[in-house]
Scaffold this active site. Structure first.
Site, PDB file in Angstrom:
ATOM      1  N   ALA A 283       0.841  -1.210   0.000  1.00 27.20           N
ATOM      2  CA  ALA A 283       0.000   0.000   0.000  1.00 27.20           C
ATOM      3  C   ALA A 283       0.868   1.249   0.000  1.00 27.20           C
ATOM      4  O   ALA A 283       2.046   1.206   0.358  1.00 27.20           O
ATOM      5  CB  ALA A 283      -0.897  -0.003   1.228  1.00 27.20           C
ATOM      6  N   CYS A 284       0.285   2.358  -0.379  1.00 23.98           N
ATOM      7  CA  CYS A 284       0.956   3.648  -0.410  1.00 23.98           C
ATOM      8  C   CYS A 284       1.619   3.934   0.940  1.00 23.98           C
ATOM      9  O   CYS A 284       0.978   3.756   1.965  1.00 23.98           O
ATOM     10  CB  CYS A 284      -0.074   4.729  -0.713  1.00 23.98           C
ATOM     11  SG  CYS A 284       0.607   6.355  -0.821  1.00 23.98           S
ATOM     12  N   PRO A 285       2.862   4.394   1.027  1.00 22.64           N
ATOM     13  CA  PRO A 285       3.739   4.756  -0.088  1.00 22.64           C
ATOM     14  C   PRO A 285       4.733   3.651  -0.457  1.00 22.64           C
ATOM     15  O   PRO A 285       5.802   3.942  -0.996  1.00 22.64           O
ATOM     16  CB  PRO A 285       4.488   5.957   0.475  1.00 22.64           C
ATOM     17  CG  PRO A 285       4.682   5.595   1.925  1.00 22.64           C
ATOM     18  CD  PRO A 285       3.474   4.784   2.318  1.00 22.64           C
TER      19      PRO A 285
ATOM     20  N   ASP B 289      -1.296   0.015  -6.488  1.00 22.18           N
ATOM     21  CA  ASP B 289      -1.845   1.011  -5.570  1.00 22.18           C
ATOM     22  C   ASP B 289      -2.188   2.271  -6.379  1.00 22.18           C
ATOM     23  O   ASP B 289      -1.304   2.843  -7.036  1.00 22.18           O
ATOM     24  CB  ASP B 289      -0.817   1.342  -4.480  1.00 22.18           C
ATOM     25  CG  ASP B 289      -1.294   2.483  -3.613  1.00 22.18           C
ATOM     26  OD1 ASP B 289      -2.460   2.435  -3.177  1.00 22.18           O
ATOM     27  OD2 ASP B 289      -0.530   3.435  -3.405  1.00 22.18           O
TER      28      ASP B 289
END
Lengths: 379, 79
Positions: B16-18, B43
């Site tokens: 997931a981000c980042p 993502d």
């Protein structure tokens, strides 16, 4: 005997061991199951306490207890330094030459802090992610008389993702209390294009920073520290002179996990629901050591331990491990010397920071003490 | 024609981000000037974060190839 071996006596390993002992007390008493917890440190440390140590609000001893006191007597505790895991023969090897066979293995090994991964940081930087680091930082904070303090998040992911915000906001409050806020510039740097990885937290924190005169620089990926000139340089080409550098260094899981083929790129690839280690039978992971898209926070390890205990028990009883971790996380965020907010979220539900208050700060202080019941698996 | 040999291919799907951006940055940190690193992300945040960062640092975004819900970003370290 069915042998369950847990590596690590942090919050994840300890809560899990206590829950398993409760679930399996009859089988342990009859000799059908054995739970062994291996740790290289006979003392358990409540790591969020480092923040309070760094600001001189508490002594380190307040946040430490012998591991044995925290564990159910049915759990066998071995103080050993693990050197490797052989997934083929299903043994854990230790520095003293002992081998521990396992039927199920749980990796609860936490995260290591690696200041040496950034050139010059160990010589000139400070951090609060270890006890020694927090004690060294306390002296530096006591000596601030002016100049520029840089809080720089170097490695993502890192333990307690809100701690860099906390250290920045508490420092700002402390300097105001000392009557020297005007003499000190506070600059916060973050590797991506906002001040926190979670968008709603970043939005809240950016407003908080602005209202309190804290500057921030985003897309700042620290490359090295020049210890002669006291300059922090980024990959993007920015150079920031500092008087005090509070860094959040790179983190990684235990080095022997990489050597044993259980970790890749620093972390253990783990199923986000069952917490099984991908590609392994009867090997599980929880807490900071996983690669899951959740915070590396004590609450995560705690909530995961509830789920994982049930899946380990299911596996022992020959049933499918069907319990699922939903990403539940809860973090207090200290916003000053006597105020705090909190966030609670999961994989599917983003956090919404509440308005900071004294009441939430007091709740955090109460939790710092009730933690010792928490880790025993009482609630 | 510039050399498009990929020095490192990073599969950051599921991160997931980042995560994808951080993995790309780590890959480029260890690359030499002129080398090319690719990162595969599913993502949605990467579609904004990665091109923005590449522009900020002044590297070259050689390609952004989207297939279904995933994008492969190819970046050259230019300095």
């Amino acid at each position: 005997m069915h042998r369950i071996v847990i590596l690590g006596a942090g919050v994840g390993g300890s809560v899990l061991a206590n829950h398993l002992a409760e679930h399996l007390k009859e089988e342990i008493a009859s000799g059908a199951v054995g739970i062994t917890l291996l740790t290289d440190n006979p003392e358990h440390t409540y790591k969020p306490g480092f923040l309070y140590v760094a600001f001189g609000k508490d002594e380190a001893r307040v946040f430490r207890r012998p591991v044995r006191e925290l564990l159910n007597p049915l759990v066998t505790l071995e103080t050993e330094t693990v050197t490797g895991v052989d997934t083929k023969t299903r043994h854990v090897h230790t520095q003293s030459g002992r081998r521990f066979a396992f039927d199920q293995l749980v990796l609860a090994t936490g995260a290591r802090v690696l200041p040496q991964a950034t050139p010059g940081l160990a010589e000139r930087g400070n951090w609060f992610y270890t006890l020694e680091g927090a004690l060294a930082l306390r002296q530096k904070i006591d000596q601030i008389e002016g100049g520029r303090v840089v809080v720089s998040v170097i490695g993502i992911p890192h333990m307690c993702p809100v701690a860099p915000l906390e250290v920045t906001l508490i420092l700002e409050d402390l300097l105001r209390l000392r009557g020297m806020r005007e003499k000190v510039e506070i600059l916060y740097t973050y590797p991506i294009n906002r001040v926190h990885s979670i968008p709603s937290v970043a939005e809240w924190a950016a407003k908080e920073f602005e209202s309190r005169g804290i500057r921030s620089e985003t897309f700042f990926n620290a490359d090295h520290v020049d210890p002669e000139k006291n300059v922090l340089a980024s990959l993007e080409g920015t150079e920031i002179p500092f008087d005090l550098l509070i860094a959040i260094p790179e983190h990684r899981s235990a080095s022997y996990l990489e050597d044993s083929g259980l970790a890749k790129g620093g972390w253990v690839a783990t199923d986000r629901g069952t917490l099984a280690v991908n590609g392994q039978e009867g090997i599980w992971a929880l807490g900071d050591t996983t690669d899951l898209p959740v915070s590396k926070a004590g609450s995560v390890a705690h909530y995961q331990a509830f789920v994982l205990a049930r899946n380990v028990v299911c596996t022992f009883r020959g049933r499918k491990p069907a319990f699922q971790y939903d990403g539940k996380t809860m973090c207090f965020i200290e916003t000053g010397l006597d105020s705090a907010t909190f966030i609670e979220f999961s994989y599917l539900r983003p956090p919404r920071p509440q308005r900071p208050s004294k009441m939430i700060h007091w709740a955090k202080l109460v939790y710092n003490n009730t933690y010792w019941l928490n880790v025993r698996g009482v609630f | 024609m510039p050399d498009l040999t990929i020095k490192q291919e990073i599969d950051a799907r599921g991160s997931a981000c980042p995560g994808p951006l951080m993995e790309l940055i780590r890959g480029l940190k260890s690359a030499s000037v002129g080398e090319v690193v690719a990162v595969l992300s599913n993502d949605p945040g990467s579609n904004k974060d990665i091109p923005e960062w590449v522009q900020k640092i002044g590297y070259e975004l050689v390609a952004a190839e989207t297939t279904g819900n995933q994008t492969r970003f190819v970046v050259r370290k230019t300095k």
